[in-house]
Motif scaffolding. Sequence first.
Motif, PDB file in Angstrom:
ATOM      1  N   VAL A  48      37.727  27.981  44.436  1.00 43.69           N
ATOM      2  CA  VAL A  48      38.105  29.299  43.925  1.00 43.69           C
ATOM      3  C   VAL A  48      39.481  29.161  43.289  1.00 43.69           C
ATOM      4  O   VAL A  48      40.428  28.670  43.925  1.00 43.69           O
ATOM      5  CB  VAL A  48      38.129  30.358  45.049  1.00 43.69           C
ATOM      6  CG1 VAL A  48      38.623  31.693  44.498  1.00 43.69           C
ATOM      7  CG2 VAL A  48      36.742  30.519  45.660  1.00 43.69           C
ATOM      8  N   HIS A  49      39.594  29.592  42.039  1.00 45.12           N
ATOM      9  CA  HIS A  49      40.834  29.440  41.276  1.00 45.12           C
ATOM     10  C   HIS A  49      41.285  30.815  40.796  1.00 45.12           C
ATOM     11  O   HIS A  49      40.519  31.556  40.174  1.00 45.12           O
ATOM     12  CB  HIS A  49      40.594  28.511  40.081  1.00 45.12           C
ATOM     13  CG  HIS A  49      41.777  28.354  39.184  1.00 45.12           C
ATOM     14  ND1 HIS A  49      43.072  28.263  39.651  1.00 45.12           N
ATOM     15  CD2 HIS A  49      41.864  28.264  37.824  1.00 45.12           C
ATOM     16  CE1 HIS A  49      43.906  28.126  38.641  1.00 45.12           C
ATOM     17  NE2 HIS A  49      43.191  28.127  37.507  1.00 45.12           N
ATOM     18  N   SER A  50      42.549  31.175  41.101  1.00 45.20           N
ATOM     19  CA  SER A  50      43.101  32.470  40.696  1.00 45.20           C
ATOM     20  C   SER A  50      44.449  32.251  40.021  1.00 45.20           C
ATOM     21  O   SER A  50      45.246  31.398  40.440  1.00 45.20           O
ATOM     22  CB  SER A  50      43.284  33.391  41.911  1.00 45.20           C
ATOM     23  OG  SER A  50      42.042  33.663  42.524  1.00 45.20           O
ATOM     24  N   VAL A  51      44.693  33.059  38.985  1.00 42.43           N
ATOM     25  CA  VAL A  51      45.933  32.964  38.206  1.00 42.43           C
ATOM     26  C   VAL A  51      46.486  34.365  38.016  1.00 42.43           C
ATOM     27  O   VAL A  51      45.739  35.303  37.714  1.00 42.43           O
ATOM     28  CB  VAL A  51      45.688  32.297  36.839  1.00 42.43           C
ATOM     29  CG1 VAL A  51      46.980  32.264  36.021  1.00 42.43           C
ATOM     30  CG2 VAL A  51      45.138  30.896  37.016  1.00 42.43           C
ATOM     31  N   ARG A  52      47.816  34.478  38.178  1.00 41.83           N
ATOM     32  CA  ARG A  52      48.468  35.763  37.953  1.00 41.83           C
ATOM     33  C   ARG A  52      49.092  35.772  36.560  1.00 41.83           C
ATOM     34  O   ARG A  52      49.804  34.844  36.176  1.00 41.83           O
ATOM     35  CB  ARG A  52      49.536  36.026  39.006  1.00 41.83           C
ATOM     36  CG  ARG A  52      50.294  37.321  38.745  1.00 41.83           C
ATOM     37  CD  ARG A  52      51.026  37.831  39.959  1.00 41.83           C
ATOM     38  NE  ARG A  52      51.962  36.853  40.512  1.00 41.83           N
ATOM     39  CZ  ARG A  52      52.730  37.113  41.577  1.00 41.83           C
ATOM     40  NH1 ARG A  52      52.656  38.296  42.183  1.00 41.83           N
ATOM     41  NH2 ARG A  52      53.550  36.183  42.038  1.00 41.83           N
ATOM     42  N   SER A  53      48.834  36.873  35.846  1.00 41.04           N
ATOM     43  CA  SER A  53      49.417  37.063  34.512  1.00 41.04           C
ATOM     44  C   SER A  53      50.222  38.354  34.511  1.00 41.04           C
ATOM     45  O   SER A  53      49.977  39.261  35.317  1.00 41.04           O
ATOM     46  CB  SER A  53      48.315  37.115  33.447  1.00 41.04           C
ATOM     47  OG  SER A  53      47.415  38.180  33.722  1.00 41.04           O
ATOM     48  N   PHE A  54      51.181  38.441  33.577  1.00 42.07           N
ATOM     49  CA  PHE A  54      52.063  39.599  33.506  1.00 42.07           C
ATOM     50  C   PHE A  54      51.858  40.314  32.180  1.00 42.07           C
ATOM     51  O   PHE A  54      51.762  39.680  31.115  1.00 42.07           O
ATOM     52  CB  PHE A  54      53.529  39.168  33.652  1.00 42.07           C
ATOM     53  CG  PHE A  54      53.855  38.621  35.011  1.00 42.07           C
ATOM     54  CD1 PHE A  54      54.268  39.467  36.028  1.00 42.07           C
ATOM     55  CD2 PHE A  54      53.732  37.257  35.281  1.00 42.07           C
ATOM     56  CE1 PHE A  54      54.572  38.958  37.282  1.00 42.07           C
ATOM     57  CE2 PHE A  54      54.029  36.749  36.529  1.00 42.07           C
ATOM     58  CZ  PHE A  54      54.447  37.602  37.540  1.00 42.07           C
ATOM     59  N   ASP A  55      51.799  41.657  32.256  1.00 40.95           N
ATOM     60  CA  ASP A  55      51.673  42.470  31.050  1.00 40.95           C
ATOM     61  C   ASP A  55      53.052  42.722  30.451  1.00 40.95           C
ATOM     62  O   ASP A  55      54.090  42.380  31.028  1.00 40.95           O
ATOM     63  CB  ASP A  55      50.990  43.801  31.380  1.00 40.95           C
ATOM     64  CG  ASP A  55      49.566  43.589  31.866  1.00 40.95           C
ATOM     65  OD1 ASP A  55      48.971  42.548  31.503  1.00 40.95           O
ATOM     66  OD2 ASP A  55      49.061  44.453  32.625  1.00 40.95           O
ATOM     67  N   TRP A  69      45.719  39.739  38.459  1.00 30.29           N
ATOM     68  CA  TRP A  69      45.108  38.485  38.891  1.00 30.29           C
ATOM     69  C   TRP A  69      43.693  38.397  38.333  1.00 30.29           C
ATOM     70  O   TRP A  69      42.954  39.376  38.304  1.00 30.29           O
ATOM     71  CB  TRP A  69      45.047  38.408  40.413  1.00 30.29           C
ATOM     72  CG  TRP A  69      46.359  38.106  41.080  1.00 30.29           C
ATOM     73  CD1 TRP A  69      47.321  38.988  41.443  1.00 30.29           C
ATOM     74  CD2 TRP A  69      46.829  36.820  41.459  1.00 30.29           C
ATOM     75  NE1 TRP A  69      48.376  38.353  42.032  1.00 30.29           N
ATOM     76  CE2 TRP A  69      48.101  36.997  42.068  1.00 30.29           C
ATOM     77  CE3 TRP A  69      46.333  35.521  41.356  1.00 30.29           C
ATOM     78  CZ2 TRP A  69      48.865  35.956  42.562  1.00 30.29           C
ATOM     79  CZ3 TRP A  69      47.082  34.471  41.856  1.00 30.29           C
ATOM     80  CH2 TRP A  69      48.340  34.687  42.447  1.00 30.29           C
ATOM     81  N   SER A  70      43.333  37.212  37.932  1.00 29.47           N
ATOM     82  CA  SER A  70      41.956  36.920  37.526  1.00 29.47           C
ATOM     83  C   SER A  70      41.483  35.705  38.303  1.00 29.47           C
ATOM     84  O   SER A  70      42.246  34.748  38.503  1.00 29.47           O
ATOM     85  CB  SER A  70      41.868  36.666  36.022  1.00 29.47           C
ATOM     86  OG  SER A  70      42.696  35.576  35.648  1.00 29.47           O
ATOM     87  N   SER A  71      40.229  35.762  38.751  1.00 35.93           N
ATOM     88  CA  SER A  71      39.706  34.703  39.623  1.00 35.93           C
ATOM     89  C   SER A  71      38.357  34.225  39.119  1.00 35.93           C
ATOM     90  O   SER A  71      37.565  35.004  38.563  1.00 35.93           O
ATOM     91  CB  SER A  71      39.561  35.210  41.063  1.00 35.93           C
ATOM     92  OG  SER A  71      40.796  35.669  41.572  1.00 35.93           O
ATOM     93  N   ILE A  72      38.120  32.937  39.324  1.00 38.77           N
ATOM     94  CA  ILE A  72      36.816  32.345  39.033  1.00 38.77           C
ATOM     95  C   ILE A  72      36.454  31.420  40.186  1.00 38.77           C
ATOM     96  O   ILE A  72      37.301  31.067  41.013  1.00 38.77           O
ATOM     97  CB  ILE A  72      36.821  31.549  37.707  1.00 38.77           C
ATOM     98  CG1 ILE A  72      37.811  30.380  37.808  1.00 38.77           C
ATOM     99  CG2 ILE A  72      37.116  32.447  36.520  1.00 38.77           C
ATOM    100  CD1 ILE A  72      37.715  29.408  36.643  1.00 38.77           C
ATOM    101  N   TYR A  73      35.198  31.053  40.249  1.00 39.77           N
ATOM    102  CA  TYR A  73      34.772  30.062  41.241  1.00 39.77           C
ATOM    103  C   TYR A  73      34.015  28.951  40.525  1.00 39.77           C
ATOM    104  O   TYR A  73      33.381  29.161  39.481  1.00 39.77           O
ATOM    105  CB  TYR A  73      33.911  30.701  42.334  1.00 39.77           C
ATOM    106  CG  TYR A  73      32.586  31.244  41.850  1.00 39.77           C
ATOM    107  CD1 TYR A  73      31.440  30.448  41.831  1.00 39.77           C
ATOM    108  CD2 TYR A  73      32.474  32.560  41.420  1.00 39.77           C
ATOM    109  CE1 TYR A  73      30.231  30.947  41.393  1.00 39.77           C
ATOM    110  CE2 TYR A  73      31.273  33.068  40.984  1.00 39.77           C
ATOM    111  CZ  TYR A  73      30.145  32.260  40.972  1.00 39.77           C
ATOM    112  OH  TYR A  73      28.951  32.742  40.532  1.00 39.77           O
TER     113      TYR A  73
END
Length: 379
Positions: free
Chosen positions: A109-116, A123-127
Amino acid sequence: MNICVFSKRGILYDRSKPGSVLAIAVPSNDQKRQYADIANPSTRVIKERYGVLEGEVLYRIESGVVNVYGQLPKDLYDLRSEVKVFMPEDLVPLDVNVLYYAIGENLIVHSVRSFDTDGSSNWSSIYIELEKKGAGILNVIENLISERVVSSNDEKILVSFTGLDYSVKEELYQRLNQFGVIIEPIEKLTGHKSRTPVYSHKDNSILMMIFMIVAAILFVLSLSYYLSGERSLTKNDDKIVQLRQEFKESLSKRRLKKVANPQDVKNSIEKTFKARPSAIIHAASEVAALFGVLESVTLEKKRMDRTTRKVENKPYDNIIYVIASVKSSSNSLLIDQERLAKSVYETRRWIKSIERANKSSDGNLVLKIGVYVGGSGEF
């Protein structure tokens, strides 16, 4: 603690052991919704707004905004043990920007935080599901982290794992220490303890056990009450039968206690009328018809004997009384009726009495006719 991972497709990883469950949801972008116009958010209102009729939705309310992350799998909803569902980013410290979960030997499971532009973070997550005979989970994670480190040097990366063998965990530490990332087992992550789960239900096994014990006690009590009532009912039925038998015996003794010859009583009871009832009624009807239009005729149930006691017509009586109702002319005089009755006596020797009842009125004559049947049953 049991770790469970699920997505829109269903449960991806589940360690089936007794105890509470920490579930990690990996929603897709099409499952996520935000509602800022719900005045009084509740589970029912959110489900209706999200368009779900059955099942439970995953949601969290932050600053008046309802964030929905999809639906809970039915298998987790049916668990009696405690279940808490979090997002992947809920478990990590606040300063982590990138995370990798190595779950078992075939799931990442991979999650990354992005800033507006306004400074808010998302946060967006994929598996990633790996083939059992593929490159292996360690090689894939090592390649992913190396590419991430090369592309960005100022991100804080966390790698967490669960369900790995001891040798695999040792090799994981050896390979990833060179990148300066944080490595922790998922079971030791504490970030979620300060967050509200997107779904939770308490352990219902104890409540279910108490309910089953109470139900068993009630069943035993009901069965005991039923059996005792059945025995009591059987005893009462036997007692009723016994009392009826005793009552019949007492009546028999009371009726026959002064009878010298019981056989005479039996023979008397078995006798029938000396003449057929139809013949008796016909004889009385013929006489009654002389006084007017015959309306009804019946055998009298009771008559007066010489001692003025009321007794019923009995088979051994020589005279049977018949009550006849006649519609006569209002101009008919009483002396005419007496002359007619005298004529009947003279011409019909089987008629022994004709009495005018008190119930008679103008136009309606009630006669009590005594018909002699004799000792042999002949008129």
